[in-house]
Design a protein around this motif. Structure first.
Motif, PDB file in Angstrom:
ATOM      1  N   GLU A  49       0.822  -1.208   0.000  1.00 15.82           N
ATOM      2  CA  GLU A  49       0.000   0.000   0.000  1.00 15.82           C
ATOM      3  C   GLU A  49       0.858   1.261   0.000  1.00 15.82           C
ATOM      4  N   ALA A  50       1.988   1.229   0.704  1.00 19.23           N
ATOM      5  CA  ALA A  50       2.848   2.408   0.783  1.00 19.23           C
ATOM      6  C   ALA A  50       3.374   2.810  -0.588  1.00 19.23           C
ATOM      7  N   LEU A  51       3.548   1.847  -1.459  1.00 22.08           N
ATOM      8  CA  LEU A  51       3.999   2.141  -2.808  1.00 22.08           C
ATOM      9  C   LEU A  51       2.832   2.335  -3.775  1.00 22.08           C
ATOM     10  N   ALA A  52       1.816   1.502  -3.654  1.00 24.85           N
ATOM     11  CA  ALA A  52       0.722   1.514  -4.632  1.00 24.85           C
ATOM     12  C   ALA A  52      -0.211   2.708  -4.487  1.00 24.85           C
ATOM     13  N   LEU A  53      -0.554   3.088  -3.267  1.00 25.14           N
ATOM     14  CA  LEU A  53      -1.556   4.151  -3.101  1.00 25.14           C
ATOM     15  C   LEU A  53      -1.113   5.490  -3.696  1.00 25.14           C
ATOM     16  N   PRO A  54       0.129   5.935  -3.485  1.00 26.68           N
ATOM     17  CA  PRO A  54       0.542   7.183  -4.143  1.00 26.68           C
ATOM     18  C   PRO A  54       0.551   7.072  -5.673  1.00 26.68           C
ATOM     19  N   LEU A  55       0.924   5.913  -6.195  1.00 28.09           N
ATOM     20  CA  LEU A  55       0.905   5.735  -7.641  1.00 28.09           C
ATOM     21  C   LEU A  55      -0.517   5.766  -8.179  1.00 28.09           C
ATOM     22  N   LEU A  56      -1.444   5.155  -7.446  1.00 30.82           N
ATOM     23  CA  LEU A  56      -2.847   5.182  -7.867  1.00 30.82           C
ATOM     24  C   LEU A  56      -3.374   6.605  -7.926  1.00 30.82           C
ATOM     25  N   GLU A  57      -3.037   7.393  -6.916  1.00 25.90           N
ATOM     26  CA  GLU A  57      -3.464   8.790  -6.896  1.00 25.90           C
ATOM     27  C   GLU A  57      -2.870   9.542  -8.088  1.00 25.90           C
ATOM     28  N   THR A  58      -1.588   9.339  -8.328  1.00 26.45           N
ATOM     29  CA  THR A  58      -0.909  10.015  -9.431  1.00 26.45           C
ATOM     30  C   THR A  58      -1.482   9.593 -10.784  1.00 26.45           C
ATOM     31  N   ALA A  59      -1.831   8.317 -10.911  1.00 26.30           N
ATOM     32  CA  ALA A  59      -2.369   7.799 -12.167  1.00 26.30           C
ATOM     33  C   ALA A  59      -3.801   8.260 -12.424  1.00 26.30           C
ATOM     34  N   GLY A  60      -4.476   8.754 -11.380  1.00 24.51           N
ATOM     35  CA  GLY A  60      -5.846   9.223 -11.548  1.00 24.51           C
ATOM     36  C   GLY A  60      -6.913   8.211 -11.193  1.00 24.51           C
ATOM     37  N   SER A  61      -6.539   7.185 -10.431  1.00 27.35           N
ATOM     38  CA  SER A  61      -7.536   6.219  -9.969  1.00 27.35           C
ATOM     39  C   SER A  61      -8.609   6.945  -9.165  1.00 27.35           C
ATOM     40  N   ARG A  63     -11.302   5.098  -7.591  1.00 29.49           N
ATOM     41  CA  ARG A  63     -11.876   4.232  -6.557  1.00 29.49           C
ATOM     42  C   ARG A  63     -11.169   2.876  -6.560  1.00 29.49           C
ATOM     43  N   PRO A  64     -11.152   2.202  -5.401  1.00 26.60           N
ATOM     44  CA  PRO A  64     -10.603   0.841  -5.382  1.00 26.60           C
ATOM     45  C   PRO A  64     -11.385  -0.041  -6.363  1.00 26.60           C
ATOM     46  N   GLY A  65     -10.656  -0.817  -7.123  1.00 26.34           N
ATOM     47  CA  GLY A  65     -11.280  -1.738  -8.064  1.00 26.34           C
ATOM     48  C   GLY A  65     -11.453  -1.175  -9.465  1.00 26.34           C
ATOM     49  N   ASP A  66     -11.112   0.098  -9.675  1.00 28.54           N
ATOM     50  CA  ASP A  66     -11.210   0.627 -11.038  1.00 28.54           C
ATOM     51  C   ASP A  66     -10.070   0.055 -11.881  1.00 28.54           C
ATOM     52  N   PRO A  67     -10.056   0.289 -13.195  1.00 26.27           N
ATOM     53  CA  PRO A  67      -9.003  -0.312 -14.038  1.00 26.27           C
ATOM     54  C   PRO A  67      -7.578   0.066 -13.618  1.00 26.27           C
ATOM     55  N   LEU A  68      -7.367   1.287 -13.165  1.00 22.80           N
ATOM     56  CA  LEU A  68      -6.028   1.674 -12.714  1.00 22.80           C
ATOM     57  C   LEU A  68      -5.636   0.909 -11.453  1.00 22.80           C
ATOM     58  N   TYR A  69      -6.579   0.707 -10.551  1.00 22.77           N
ATOM     59  CA  TYR A  69      -6.335  -0.088  -9.348  1.00 22.77           C
ATOM     60  C   TYR A  69      -5.883  -1.491  -9.753  1.00 22.77           C
ATOM     61  N   ASP A  70      -6.616  -2.089 -10.693  1.00 19.32           N
ATOM     62  CA  ASP A  70      -6.280  -3.448 -11.133  1.00 19.32           C
ATOM     63  C   ASP A  70      -4.903  -3.492 -11.788  1.00 19.32           C
ATOM     64  N   GLU A  71      -4.534  -2.433 -12.492  1.00 24.79           N
ATOM     65  CA  GLU A  71      -3.246  -2.375 -13.160  1.00 24.79           C
ATOM     66  C   GLU A  71      -2.090  -2.273 -12.167  1.00 24.79           C
ATOM     67  N   ILE A  72      -2.301  -1.557 -11.060  1.00 19.67           N
ATOM     68  CA  ILE A  72      -1.198  -1.154 -10.184  1.00 19.67           C
ATOM     69  C   ILE A  72      -1.170  -1.868  -8.836  1.00 19.67           C
ATOM     70  N   PHE A  73      -2.296  -1.997  -8.150  1.00 21.46           N
ATOM     71  CA  PHE A  73      -2.301  -2.344  -6.728  1.00 21.46           C
ATOM     72  C   PHE A  73      -1.608  -3.677  -6.419  1.00 21.46           C
ATOM     73  N   HIS A  74      -2.126  -4.775  -6.917  1.00 19.92           N
ATOM     74  CA  HIS A  74      -1.520  -6.074  -6.597  1.00 19.92           C
ATOM     75  C   HIS A  74      -0.187  -6.303  -7.314  1.00 19.92           C
ATOM     76  N   PRO A  75      -0.041  -5.854  -8.584  1.00 17.16           N
ATOM     77  CA  PRO A  75       1.278  -6.034  -9.213  1.00 17.16           C
ATOM     78  C   PRO A  75       2.425  -5.371  -8.445  1.00 17.16           C
ATOM     79  N   ILE A  76       2.181  -4.202  -7.848  1.00 11.55           N
ATOM     80  CA  ILE A  76       3.227  -3.554  -7.034  1.00 11.55           C
ATOM     81  C   ILE A  76       3.608  -4.450  -5.862  1.00 11.55           C
ATOM     82  N   ALA A  77       2.602  -4.962  -5.145  1.00 13.30           N
ATOM     83  CA  ALA A  77       2.870  -5.817  -3.983  1.00 13.30           C
ATOM     84  C   ALA A  77       3.600  -7.088  -4.394  1.00 13.30           C
ATOM     85  N   GLU A  78       3.218  -7.657  -5.530  1.00 11.26           N
ATOM     86  CA  GLU A  78       3.876  -8.879  -5.996  1.00 11.26           C
ATOM     87  C   GLU A  78       5.349  -8.620  -6.321  1.00 11.26           C
ATOM     88  N   GLN A  79       5.646  -7.510  -6.978  1.00 17.75           N
ATOM     89  CA  GLN A  79       7.040  -7.184  -7.285  1.00 17.75           C
ATOM     90  C   GLN A  79       7.831  -6.899  -6.008  1.00 17.75           C
TER      91      GLN A  79
END
Length: 122
Positions: A49-61, A63-79
């Motif tokens: 979350e510490a990495l993904a949430l700022p990126l989501l905000e910057t990308a223009g997400s 709400r949770p679950g929108d396409p940007l969330y799906d693109e960024i949230f879990h892939p960041i944690a996995e990496q």
């Protein structure tokens, strides 16, 4: 020699929240409090979350679950987890946190289910 570990703290983010911002923030706080405890024990504790949430905000997400969330949230944690020594699973039910545990197991990393299992770094 130090036995400091880089540990991913994995817990519920969206699970059981109905995407209520107050409940989401409480889940992030719980992970951050755990990370602080680990830090004070000499470890480098991280959350996706510490990495993904700022990126989501910057990308223009919007709400949770929108396409940007799906693109960024879990892939960041996995990496991030791929670069960690271990994962600490906290909190209640969470499909995402359980995915982190499964990935850690597949990658041969340590899996902790309680803070009490983790020795302080020397």
């Amino acid at each position: 020699m130090s036995n400091s570990q880089m540990i991913l703290v994995a817990g519920p983010y969206r699970s059981g929240t109905g995407d209520d911002p107050v409940k989401l923030a409480a889940n992030v706080r719980a992970m951050n409090e755990t990370a602080l405890t680990l830090f004070r024990a000499g470890h480098l504790a991280v959350t996706g979350e510490a990495l993904a949430l700022p990126l989501l905000e910057t990308a223009g997400s919007t709400r949770p679950g929108d396409p940007l969330y799906d693109e960024i949230f879990h892939p960041i944690a996995e990496q991030l987890l791929s670069r960690c020594d271990a994962v600490l699973r906290i909190g209640g039910p969470s499909e995402g946190a359980d995915r982190m545990v499964a990935q850690a197991r597949a990658e041969g990393k340590r899996i902790y289910l309680s803070l009490s299992e983790i020795p302080a770094a020397v």
